[in-house]
Motif scaffolding. Structure first.
Motif, PDB file in Angstrom:
ATOM      1  N   ARG A   1       1.220  -1.681  -0.105  1.00  0.00           N
ATOM      2  CA  ARG A   1       0.144  -0.585  -0.149  1.00  0.00           C
ATOM      3  C   ARG A   1       1.031   1.885   0.228  1.00  0.00           C
TER       4      ARG A   1
ATOM      5  N   TRP B   1      -1.441   4.455   0.834  1.00  0.00           N
ATOM      6  CA  TRP B   1      -1.888   4.669   1.510  1.00  0.00           C
ATOM      7  C   TRP B   1      -3.338   4.421   1.035  1.00  0.00           C
TER       8      TRP B   1
ATOM      9  N   ASP C   1      -8.344   7.123   8.791  1.00  0.00           N
ATOM     10  CA  ASP C   1      -7.306   6.138   7.837  1.00  0.00           C
ATOM     11  C   ASP C   1      -7.343   4.386   9.321  1.00  0.00           C
TER      12      ASP C   1
ATOM     13  N   GLN D   1      -4.041   3.229  -2.444  1.00  0.00           N
ATOM     14  CA  GLN D   1      -3.085   2.876  -3.611  1.00  0.00           C
ATOM     15  C   GLN D   1      -2.146   2.061  -3.016  1.00  0.00           C
TER      16      GLN D   1
END
Length: 412
Positions: free
Chosen positions: A330, A332, A353, A375
């Motif tokens: 990843r 983000w 998050d 991402q």
């Protein structure tokens, strides 16, 4: 009165305030309640988003990096005991104010004082009795700059006020949208989908990033879209490893990944979405990885609902990627609030998050909207697979707002 003043103060253009007087009055009333709860007597607002939210004020130029002679000037003062605000501005923006706001009390900086004069502001507010208690300022806003912020604070304190940070009051209020705001978000989503479709039609080998950027901007403008808060990136090849890069004259090549990250904008309300394209069929490894990442959106669709706990959303996403062996790839994973934005940003105040406890104990309540970002880095530094959808939570349902597929989109 010279002719300039004749124009500034007597020109009566058509009013284009984005919302009704009743909508703005309700926003002001709710803010005053928050001020009373926080024991803040007056709030002095200079963030473009704050001024727009309360009045509809919008301008192409906010003096963010201006010469010393032209400091940031426009502002709105709100008092806990008064049902109208005071709009401060340069007389040069008198016509603009009548176009975009419904202000009933606008005060213009005198010509013999520095534009944005803190002494003038303090004098006017002291005369009204608005500086007798606690004053909140937006310390977390880039506007005004440090010098002007200190000048205003010093002037308020000299007039007898106590100054505190009041940034959170309006930012928190903007988290839950009214029905009028929700309608804007839905229209922004329609515009964003048109922009992404235009990008998809334009991408190809030999086409420049700026070509794609221009076509999607043109398509969204034709659909009624406005200038977004961030310059929207179209990135190709290994450049997609730098998600905040700028589109350039670089021409796309066969076999490359292409990333498009855009926002549809309606009445300054933003809806963000992003997709990744492949010019030609990708390698089997890239195809397999991106398909597994894309499948996470089906899982998310199955759990979305009004009042979904943020912590439950975060743990569901993190568990999926860990079980798939993708977590370490990843960049983000997470998201942030969608709503009013002006350059240089479109990132809202609410952030979530899986690796952070910030906002984890809250819920996605009805009237809220967020984006969500996946991402992930592809093998051999080829670039990133990047998707964004935006979610809108209403009383009876939660919606994914994009129409393009989440899988890697192959351009033949």
């Amino acid at each position: 009165m010279d002719y300039r003043d004749e124009v500034y103060f007597n020109s009566q253009p058509e009013n284009e305030a984005p919302f009704t007087a009743e909508e703005f009055a309700d926003r002001l009333t709710r803010l005053r309640r928050r001020m009373a709860d926080a024991k803040i007597d007056m709030l002095y607002l200079m963030a473009p988003e704050s001024m727009y939210y309360l009045s509809g004020y919008q301008n192409e130029w906010y003096q963010a990096q201006s010469p010393k002679q032209w400091p940031a000037a426009s502002a709105i003062a709100v008092h806990v005991d008064h049902d109208h605000y005071i709009l401060f501005d340069s007389e040069r923006e008198a016509v603009l104010g009548r176009i975009f706001t419904r202000s009933v009390d606008t005060r213009y900086f005198p010509r013999n004082a520095l534009r944005g004069s803190a002494d003038f502001v303090a004098q006017e507010l002291k005369r009204e009795g608005w500086l007798n208690g606690t004053v909140g300022m937006e310390f977390w806003s880039y506007r005004p700059n440090r010098v002007i912020s200190h000048q205003l604070e010093d002037a308020f304190v000299s007039a007898g006020a106590r100054v505190v940070d009041g940034t959170h009051l309006l930012r928190e209020q903007r988290w839950v949208k009214s029905p009028a705001e929700i309608a804007c978000l839905k229209e922004a989503a329609r515009i964003a989908n048109i922009g992404m479709a235009a990008a998809r039609e334009t991408i190809g080998a030999g086409v420049s990033e700026l070509d794609v950027y221009g076509e999607m901007v043109r398509a969204m403008a034709r659909a009624g879209g406005e200038n977004p808060g961030i310059t929207m990136p179209v990135l190709s090849g290994t450049k997609t490893n730098a998600l905040h890069g700028m589109s350039t004259r670089r021409k796309m090549q066969h076999g490359e990944l292409v990333l498009v990250d855009l926002a549809g904008v309606f009445k300054r309300y933003h809806i963000n979405m992003a997709r990744t394209f492949s010019i030609g069929e990708p390698s089997a490894e890239v195809r397999e990885l991106t398909s597994r990442i894309a499948h996470s959106m089906d899982l998310i669709r199955s759990i979305l609902r009004p009042n979904l706990p943020v912590r439950d959303f975060n743990s569901t996403v993190m568990d999926y990627f860990q079980k798939e062996g993708l977590w370490e790839r990843r960049g983000w994973v997470g998201g942030y609030e969608m709503g009013i934005a002006f350059p240089p940003d479109w990132v809202g105040n609410f952030v979530y998050d899986p690796l952070s406890d910030i906002n984890a104990d809250r819920v996605f309540e009805p009237g809220t909207a967020v984006n969500y970002e996946n991402q992930f880095f592809m093998p051999a530094h080829q670039g990133q697979y990047f998707t964004i959808d935006s979610f809108l939570f209403e009383e009876s349902a939660a919606h994914m707002l994009s129409e393009q597929p989440f899988e890697l989109i192959v351009i033949e």
